[in-house]
Design an enzyme around this catalytic site. Sequence first.
Site, PDB file in Angstrom:
ATOM      1  N   ASN A   1       5.381   0.574  -3.796  1.00 15.70           N
ATOM      2  CA  ASN A   1       6.627   1.116  -3.236  1.00 15.70           C
ATOM      3  C   ASN A   1       7.741   1.316  -4.276  1.00 15.70           C
ATOM      4  O   ASN A   1       8.542   2.224  -4.156  1.00 15.70           O
ATOM      5  CB  ASN A   1       7.110   0.265  -2.060  1.00 15.70           C
ATOM      6  CG  ASN A   1       7.221  -1.196  -2.406  1.00 15.70           C
ATOM      7  OD1 ASN A   1       6.672  -1.652  -3.413  1.00 15.70           O
ATOM      8  ND2 ASN A   1       7.925  -1.942  -1.590  1.00 15.70           N
TER       9      ASN A   1
ATOM     10  N   CYS B   1       9.700  -4.300   1.029  1.00 12.14           N
ATOM     11  CA  CYS B   1       9.289  -5.660   1.404  1.00 12.14           C
ATOM     12  C   CYS B   1      10.385  -6.442   2.104  1.00 12.14           C
ATOM     13  O   CYS B   1      10.132  -7.209   3.012  1.00 12.14           O
ATOM     14  CB  CYS B   1       8.838  -6.399   0.157  1.00 12.14           C
ATOM     15  SG  CYS B   1      10.078  -6.346  -1.147  1.00 12.14           S
TER      16      CYS B   1
ATOM     17  N   GLU C   1      12.500 -13.329  -9.235  1.00 14.30           N
ATOM     18  CA  GLU C   1      12.664 -12.250 -10.213  1.00 14.30           C
ATOM     19  C   GLU C   1      14.136 -11.831 -10.196  1.00 14.30           C
ATOM     20  O   GLU C   1      14.886 -12.194  -9.289  1.00 14.30           O
ATOM     21  CB  GLU C   1      11.787 -11.048  -9.830  1.00 14.30           C
ATOM     22  CG  GLU C   1      10.302 -11.345  -9.957  1.00 14.30           C
ATOM     23  CD  GLU C   1       9.419 -10.104  -9.805  1.00 14.30           C
ATOM     24  OE1 GLU C   1       9.745  -9.224  -9.012  1.00 14.30           O
ATOM     25  OE2 GLU C   1       8.399 -10.061 -10.513  1.00 14.30           O
TER      26      GLU C   1
HETATM   27  P1  NAD Z   1      -1.655  -5.035  -1.902  1.00 17.26           P
HETATM   28  O1  NAD Z   1      -1.570  -6.513  -1.809  1.00 17.26           O
HETATM   29  O2  NAD Z   1      -2.684  -4.343  -1.108  1.00 17.26           O
HETATM   30  O3  NAD Z   1      -1.893  -4.585  -3.429  1.00 17.26           O
HETATM   31  C1  NAD Z   1      -1.035  -5.002  -4.449  1.00 17.26           C
HETATM   32  C2  NAD Z   1      -1.752  -4.907  -5.780  1.00 17.26           C
HETATM   33  O4  NAD Z   1      -2.821  -5.831  -5.794  1.00 17.26           O
HETATM   34  C3  NAD Z   1      -2.354  -3.555  -6.108  1.00 17.26           C
HETATM   35  O5  NAD Z   1      -2.104  -3.277  -7.468  1.00 17.26           O
HETATM   36  C4  NAD Z   1      -3.837  -3.767  -5.878  1.00 17.26           C
HETATM   37  O6  NAD Z   1      -4.665  -2.939  -6.660  1.00 17.26           O
HETATM   38  C5  NAD Z   1      -3.997  -5.207  -6.298  1.00 17.26           C
HETATM   39  N1  NAD Z   1      -5.138  -5.913  -5.704  1.00 17.26           N
HETATM   40  C6  NAD Z   1      -5.759  -5.657  -4.519  1.00 17.26           C
HETATM   41  N2  NAD Z   1      -6.732  -6.573  -4.312  1.00 17.26           N
HETATM   42  C7  NAD Z   1      -6.724  -7.411  -5.381  1.00 17.26           C
HETATM   43  C8  NAD Z   1      -7.482  -8.560  -5.731  1.00 17.26           C
HETATM   44  N3  NAD Z   1      -8.435  -9.027  -4.948  1.00 17.26           N
HETATM   45  N4  NAD Z   1      -7.188  -9.189  -6.887  1.00 17.26           N
HETATM   46  C9  NAD Z   1      -6.199  -8.753  -7.703  1.00 17.26           C
HETATM   47  N5  NAD Z   1      -5.454  -7.654  -7.412  1.00 17.26           N
HETATM   48  C10 NAD Z   1      -5.708  -6.997  -6.261  1.00 17.26           C
HETATM   49  O7  NAD Z   1      -0.188  -4.505  -1.547  1.00 17.26           O
HETATM   50  P2  NAD Z   1       0.326  -3.013  -1.459  1.00 17.26           P
HETATM   51  O8  NAD Z   1      -0.266  -2.379  -0.246  1.00 17.26           O
HETATM   52  O9  NAD Z   1       0.188  -2.344  -2.765  1.00 17.26           O
HETATM   53  O10 NAD Z   1       1.897  -3.248  -1.230  1.00 17.26           O
HETATM   54  C11 NAD Z   1       2.438  -3.580  -0.009  1.00 17.26           C
HETATM   55  C12 NAD Z   1       2.717  -5.063   0.087  1.00 17.26           C
HETATM   56  O11 NAD Z   1       3.491  -5.497  -1.038  1.00 17.26           O
HETATM   57  C13 NAD Z   1       3.566  -5.420   1.298  1.00 17.26           C
HETATM   58  O12 NAD Z   1       3.070  -6.593   1.884  1.00 17.26           O
HETATM   59  C14 NAD Z   1       4.938  -5.651   0.708  1.00 17.26           C
HETATM   60  O13 NAD Z   1       5.776  -6.483   1.485  1.00 17.26           O
HETATM   61  C15 NAD Z   1       4.597  -6.274  -0.593  1.00 17.26           C
HETATM   62  N6  NAD Z   1       5.722  -6.149  -1.541  1.00 17.26           N
HETATM   63  C16 NAD Z   1       6.442  -7.271  -1.858  1.00 17.26           C
HETATM   64  C17 NAD Z   1       7.533  -7.178  -2.707  1.00 17.26           C
HETATM   65  C18 NAD Z   1       8.363  -8.394  -3.072  1.00 17.26           C
HETATM   66  O14 NAD Z   1       9.084  -8.327  -4.070  1.00 17.26           O
HETATM   67  N7  NAD Z   1       8.285  -9.479  -2.342  1.00 17.26           N
HETATM   68  C19 NAD Z   1       7.887  -5.940  -3.250  1.00 17.26           C
HETATM   69  C20 NAD Z   1       7.140  -4.830  -2.905  1.00 17.26           C
HETATM   70  C21 NAD Z   1       6.048  -4.947  -2.052  1.00 17.26           C
END
Ligand code: NAD
Length: 517
Positions: free
Chosen positions: A181, A312, A491
């Site tokens: 995002n 998020c 962060e």
């Molecule tokens: P996701 O968890 O599906 O993927 C995040 C990242 O993890 C991607 O780069 C993906 O390739 C990688 N990944 C997937 N499986 C993995 C594994 N088994 N091991 C290591 N890496 C792996 O999340 P998304 O769909 O990309 O993003 C949406 C989510 O992120 C939402 O839940 C959102 O709330 C959260 N988010 C949190 C923040 C924060 O600062 N708290 C900020 C932005 C997004």
Amino acid sequence: MSCLVKNRLVYLAALHSRSCHTVVAKSAVVTQPLNFLNGKRMEPVNTDKQQQFPLQYPATGEVLKTVQSSGAVDVDIAVTAAKNGQKIWASMSGFERGQVLKRAADICRSKQEELARAETFDTGKPIWEARFDIQGCSDSVEYYGGLASTISGEFLQLSKRNFAYTIREPLGVVGGIGAWNYPFQMATWKSAPALACGNAFVFKPSQMTPLSAVMLGEIYKEAGLPDGCYNVVQGEAETGQLLCNHPSIDKMTFTGSVPVGSKVMEACAKDIKHVTLELGGKSPLIIFEDSHLDNAVTGAMLANFLTQGQVCSNGTRVFVQKKILNQFLEKLVERTKKMKIGDPFAEDTTVGATISRQQADKVLSYIDIAKKEGATVLCGGEEVTPEPKYSKGQFISPCVLSNCHDDMTAVKDEIFGSVMSVLEFDSEEEVIDRANNTEFGLAGGVFTRDLCRAHRVIAQMQAGSLYVNNYNVYPVGVPFGGYKKSGIGRENGPEAIDYYSQVKSVYVEMNDVEAPF
Ligand code: NAD
């Protein structure tokens, strides 16, 4: 967020006065390699065709590049480069490291339009929002550039002239994994504090948004960062796991969903690696009856509809006190219906494209479930095609749900789309309990004119980032991170330094050694 709106107006004025310099390309087929290793762009060594994925522009579905995932050899090249680069980088003074980061911040600013365009092609978000994001990222890099020279230990005077001192040292090689995002923000918010502390960094952006992280590599290089100190490996879950499991990674910093965050933590547990987790949320926004109503409506919209609702910290559970509920909904629906859905590169667009078909289907299915569970759709919640050329993209009209209650699926789960659930409440005590009744704890907010109530309620809310009379504001220097399942660590602020460094304590004896034997 008034700052965001103000900046948007400044940008619009600037664009109108120099439109010839800001012509935005409508297509951006990507030809250059997207890994960044040892100071240059490179294609991965891995050539397994099963491990490729398309980079698509969310608005049109156009494939901008077929990206090859990085395999074990590629991850190893990146980590080895980082290990070597880190020795040089850590030997420089904090002041010297800070100078590099500050130069990088200036270069980010000079390339703002280019970076923002890449961000819009990656994410489908409106271009003015992307510009605003990049501006915040430049500020963050500069901020850590400023902090770098202040990172130091302490001197402690002890009895009999004995003393102790502490040395704040880098961890070594930090691995990062990002969500889709805010791609440039993930890359900068993680790498800038990591580099300020003297670490080297290896980043795996989300497979959906690979473009801007590699551009940051070029910016750091131009600013004077030694080769190998910042690397990018593109890939999906498997590449992420390779990074987490690499024996020379000393810390992982992850942004994404709770289930994947848990897997990252599990992988890191094996070797007792440090870990920062920035995870999901389902945050509450409480609007009391004495609120300034127009501000409260604006706050609720900022809490739900930026970046197509894929934020998020969004306050997706909007609790409104009974007496003002009807007035609030009337104003909210009127303004939400006016939001302009369309070309992400058009300056007046306020709703761009949802990141992927899969995510759009997920959002739409949550709206369906909400209807079946008794919620009323007051506006939006439909897939629309703003122009025929967008027939293969995915655009969803921002949705307001009323008649919601706390146990509905759409009210409990993180949807990650523009779906606002409005819930009625009577008393302060009741709403605090209901607001905290979630496994998440990322953010929250309160609108009221009663100062004492605002602080009393905020003090009882279980979340890491809270707002009084605004929402989704991220000034540089203010720490960000979650309570409960929303994460570990912080962060964006001086606190991040603690998570990218370790403290060595040194005791110095000034007298003969005393012992009981
Ligand atoms: P996701 O968890 O599906 O993927 C995040 C990242 O993890 C991607 O780069 C993906 O390739 C990688 N990944 C997937 N499986 C993995 C594994 N088994 N091991 C290591 N890496 C792996 O999340 P998304 O769909 O990309 O993003 C949406 C989510 O992120 C939402 O839940 C959102 O709330 C959260 N988010 C949190 C923040 C924060 O600062 N708290 C900020 C932005 C997004």
